[in-house]
Design a protein around this motif. Structure first.
Motif, PDB file in Angstrom:
ATOM      1  N   THR A 211       0.818  -1.218   0.000  1.00 23.41           N
ATOM      2  CA  THR A 211       0.000   0.000   0.000  1.00 23.41           C
ATOM      3  C   THR A 211       0.848   1.263   0.000  1.00 23.41           C
ATOM      4  O   THR A 211       0.354   2.349  -0.328  1.00 23.41           O
ATOM      5  CB  THR A 211      -0.923   0.037   1.239  1.00 23.41           C
ATOM      6  OG1 THR A 211      -0.118   0.004   2.424  1.00 23.41           O
ATOM      7  CG2 THR A 211      -1.891  -1.134   1.231  1.00 23.41           C
ATOM      8  N   SER A 281      -7.723  -2.305  -2.173  1.00 22.30           N
ATOM      9  CA  SER A 281      -8.801  -1.349  -1.881  1.00 22.30           C
ATOM     10  C   SER A 281      -9.320  -1.478  -0.454  1.00 22.30           C
ATOM     11  O   SER A 281      -9.883  -0.535   0.103  1.00 22.30           O
ATOM     12  CB  SER A 281      -9.963  -1.526  -2.866  1.00 22.30           C
ATOM     13  OG  SER A 281     -10.514  -2.823  -2.745  1.00 22.30           O
ATOM     14  N   GLN A 284      -7.566   1.111   1.805  1.00 23.75           N
ATOM     15  CA  GLN A 284      -7.567   2.524   1.436  1.00 23.75           C
ATOM     16  C   GLN A 284      -8.381   3.315   2.440  1.00 23.75           C
ATOM     17  O   GLN A 284      -9.407   2.839   2.935  1.00 23.75           O
ATOM     18  CB  GLN A 284      -8.142   2.719   0.028  1.00 23.75           C
ATOM     19  CG  GLN A 284      -7.271   2.145  -1.083  1.00 23.75           C
ATOM     20  CD  GLN A 284      -7.920   2.289  -2.440  1.00 23.75           C
ATOM     21  OE1 GLN A 284      -9.075   2.671  -2.562  1.00 23.75           O
ATOM     22  NE2 GLN A 284      -7.163   1.956  -3.476  1.00 23.75           N
TER      23      GLN A 284
END
Length: 286
Positions: A211, A281, A284
């Motif tokens: 990430t 995702s 996030q």
């Protein structure tokens, strides 16, 4: 010969959701079981409430093979007995259950003992059974642990204990294999793992690297983990079960890797790094 009718309970859950598409080509009689009884992914639904035998009698009507997902719950053994009685009365020919690695009704570990008692209740029905016993799901990191990762601090009481995390999609692939020919897997218990055993610190570091955001792994004593679970409102049963799992991991009792996924599906299990890339995702910030 008419194809057998399959009932997939837990159809809206992680494993059930991954399993239904794998059975989409089943020629007849695929049913999605859930508490609401709604259709799932285009599969006709049936209401299933393990605490209510009357719903189980209806749910199992005409079913020959049932995939059973019993939730971690103080009443899970009684739920299993309800399933056993209903399946036997309805003439179900095979039960395939998601259990847990180490399941043993006599285990000193709360989680293994509960899973073993459930398995025993189903076996006592006389209906042929197959038990799938996965270790910790990779998807735990992208679901209930995602908030910690987003916060940048991941609290763990696992120490240096290693876990061969397994992807729920691989569990579903094994389940599909068994459900298509259950007689070949009768009275078997399969321990399912990923291809490598990682510490939670290594797993979190892999997510942080992917990430591009730092995540600090924070070691805590088990007493602190128990306190945090209680502050979250978890019932005593769930706290005891999860704490016993934490202790087993920290003691190195969960580290063994199996090749069962490869043996049963013909495909290697997914690696953690691939899971991470496919679930970016989840971490996030909103």
């Amino acid at each position: 010969m008419t194809p057998p009718t399959l009932l997939i309970t837990g159809a809206t859950g992680q494993v059930g959701g991954a399993l239904l598409p794998l059975l989409a080509q089943h020629p007849a009689g695929l049913l999605a079981g859930s508490t609401q009884g709604h259709a799932v992914a285009g599969v006709p639904g049936r209401a299933v409430d393990f605490t209510r035998p009357d719903t189980l009698a209806q749910a199992f009507t005409g079913v020959e093979i049932a995939f059973i997902v019993i939730p971690l719950h103080p009443g899970m053994v009684e739920m299993a007995k309800n399933v056993a009685r209903a399946a036997q009365a309805a003439g179900v020919k095979h039960l395939v259950r998601i259990s847990g690695a180490g399941a043993d009704p006599l285990s000193p570990l709360a989680i293994a003992r509960a899973q073993g008692q459930v398995d025993q209740a189903l076996q006592d029905s006389g209906v042929p059974c197959t038990f799938l016993r996965p270790k910790n799901f990779m998807q735990n990191f992208s679901s209930f642990q995602a908030g910690m990762i987003q916060s940048g601090r991941f609290y763990s009481s696992h120490g240096d204990g290693r876990v061969p995390f397994v992807d729920v999609r691989d569990i579903a692939a094994v389940a599909a294999t068994v459900l298509k020919d259950p007689a070949a897997h009768a009275r078997q218990a399969y321990v399912l793992t990923g291809p490598e055993a990682l510490t939670s610190q290594e797993a979190v570091a892999a997510i942080a690297n992917a990430t591009g955001r730092p995540v600090t792994w924070v070691a805590i004593p088990e007493a602190s983990a128990v306190q945090a679970m209680r502050e979250m409102g978890m019932p005593d049963f769930a706290v005891d079960v999860m704490s016993s799992l934490n202790q087993a991991i920290a003691a190195g009792l969960v580290a063994e890797v199996t090749d069962t996924v490869q043996q049963l599906t013909g495909q290697p299990p997914r690696r953690f790094e691939d899971f991470v890339q496919q679930h970016l995702s989840a971490w996030q910030m909103a």
